[in-house]
Design an enzyme around this catalytic site. Structure first.
Site, PDB file in Angstrom:
ATOM      1  N   HIS A  55       0.844  -1.196   0.000  1.00 23.56           N
ATOM      2  CA  HIS A  55       0.000   0.000   0.000  1.00 23.56           C
ATOM      3  C   HIS A  55       0.883   1.252   0.000  1.00 23.56           C
ATOM      4  CE1 HIS A  55      -3.339  -2.478   1.938  1.00 23.56           C
ATOM      5  NE2 HIS A  55      -2.262  -3.151   2.331  1.00 23.56           N
ATOM      6  N   THR A  57       0.462   5.278   1.870  1.00 26.27           N
ATOM      7  CA  THR A  57      -0.305   5.817   2.991  1.00 26.27           C
ATOM      8  C   THR A  57      -1.115   7.062   2.656  1.00 26.27           C
ATOM      9  OG1 THR A  57       1.539   7.206   3.710  1.00 26.27           O
ATOM     10  CG2 THR A  57       1.427   4.963   4.619  1.00 26.27           C
ATOM     11  N   GLU A 129       2.541  -0.944   4.526  1.00 22.43           N
ATOM     12  CA  GLU A 129       2.217   0.429   4.179  1.00 22.43           C
ATOM     13  C   GLU A 129       3.513   1.204   3.960  1.00 22.43           C
ATOM     14  OE1 GLU A 129      -0.525   2.169   3.677  1.00 22.43           O
ATOM     15  OE2 GLU A 129      -2.184   1.022   4.556  1.00 22.43           O
ATOM     16  N   HIS A 191      -2.584  -3.073  -3.330  1.00 21.58           N
ATOM     17  CA  HIS A 191      -3.952  -2.936  -2.840  1.00 21.58           C
ATOM     18  C   HIS A 191      -4.934  -2.773  -4.005  1.00 21.58           C
ATOM     19  CE1 HIS A 191      -6.553  -1.148   0.655  1.00 21.58           C
ATOM     20  NE2 HIS A 191      -7.020  -2.281   0.194  1.00 21.58           N
ATOM     21  N   ASP A 201      -3.577   2.296  -4.766  1.00 20.14           N
ATOM     22  CA  ASP A 201      -2.200   2.138  -4.294  1.00 20.14           C
ATOM     23  C   ASP A 201      -1.649   0.733  -4.564  1.00 20.14           C
ATOM     24  OD1 ASP A 201      -4.295   1.658  -2.330  1.00 20.14           O
ATOM     25  OD2 ASP A 201      -2.752   1.269  -0.852  1.00 20.14           O
TER      26      ASP A 201
END
Length: 315
Positions: A55, A57, A129, A191, A201
């Site tokens: 991912h 953020t 992340e 993601h 992302d």
């Protein structure tokens, strides 16, 4: 030997016997365990972890750490947080991964998700992340209405990932893969791959090809891609077949034969990963060639039926 022992001697002997029994219990791997549990480990098991989901953020380090670790109306978490250099909110000189959730635990990072028939990937994945402040001006649900007028998918601004940050990601990925050897190459995803109707992302600037060249994640073979490209430029595959191929590879997509919203979102997620220079959300010969090259390389057992449907006799 004396015929009797003093009280002190008897107490010492009793303590010694108790100590010997305790040591004997500790030496047995399958008995005298804590809480009266006998451990007898089965060979019939594997890791809970079968996927890695990457991912970004959208926030700086401080806000990302707060979002991923503190109570909120929409609680989220991930197993790891990777900081970014030149982030004024990052408190250290050296970039170090932050572990927020143990890999044995279920982090809340994937949400409603799908990959090749499996749903709810939180149950079986490690989430990473990466601090990166890319963003879209509005959620997908607002900007991508389902109609036939082919509206723009989203107004997004993507930012590059610094080299030192990607080096840290690569190091972490190799460590995770060493711990969880059941993770298939095709199950290292973004993601957007597992939730194309909700997420973008890690975006089209994430260096998937670089990771593949370092032994992490899938990528199409260039020569195989070229072979398919020549064929598809000559005889374009029907859209319904391309949608079926995208679903075969892993994406959530309904086979409608139309350039509807759900199709454009799934195609765009695929292009974010594998055709990053032009993530149009529409299939073309190049995207189709990349897709079939990936299926040949990683889902080969499913390729023959697709090619027969296209009318191309497999070799």
């Amino acid at each position: 030997m004396p015929m009797y022992m003093s009280l002190k001697e008897r107490l010492m002997r009793t303590k010694m016997q108790s100590l010997l029994k305790l040591l004997a219990c500790l030496a047995l791997l399958n008995g005298c365990a804590q809480n009266n549990i006998i451990r007898n480990e089965s060979v019939n098991q594997n890791s809970r972890v079968r996927y890695i989901v990457i991912h970004f953020t959208t926030e700086n380090f401080s806000e990302s750490l707060k979002t991923l670790t503190q109570t909120s109306d929409r609680p989220v978490s991930s197993h790891y947080l990777i900081p970014s250099p030149n982030d004024a909110t990052y408190p250290r000189k050296k970039l170090i991964p932050y572990q927020l959730v143990a890999e044995t635990q279920r982090a809340w990072h994937a949400g409603k998700s799908y990959w090749q028939g499996e749903k709810s990937l939180n149950d079986s994945s490690v989430g990473i992340e990466i601090v990166n402040t890319s963003f879209c001006s509005a959620p997908i649900e607002v900007q991508s209405q389902d109609n036939d007028n082919l509206p723009g998918l989203q107004d997004c601004r993507f930012k590059a990932y610094p080299k030192v940050q990607i080096e840290l990601v690569v190091k972490l990925l190799k460590e995770i893969l060493a711990r969880h050897t059941d993770i298939a190459t095709v199950n290292i995803v973004g993601h957007a791959d597992i939730a194309p109707d909700r997420k973008v992302d890690p975006g089209p600037l994430f260096p998937w090809e670089t990771l593949h060249n370092l032994g992490i994640g899938p990528w199409p073979d260039p020569q195989t891609t070229l072979t398919y490209l020549k064929q598809f430029e000559s005889i374009p595959p029907p859209l319904a077949l391309l949608q079926k191929a995208l679903k075969t590879y892993g994406y959530f997509i309904d086979v409608t034969g139309k350039n509807d919203s759900q199709s454009r979102l799934a195609v765009r997620a695929f292009q974010f990963h594998f055709r990053q220079h032009k993530p149009s959300g529409l299939f073309d010969a190049e995207s189709a060639a990349i897709l079939f090259a990936l299926i040949e390389r990683y889902r080969n057992e499913l390729l023959r039926d697709l090619l027969l449907e296209y009318g191309w006799q497999p070799a």
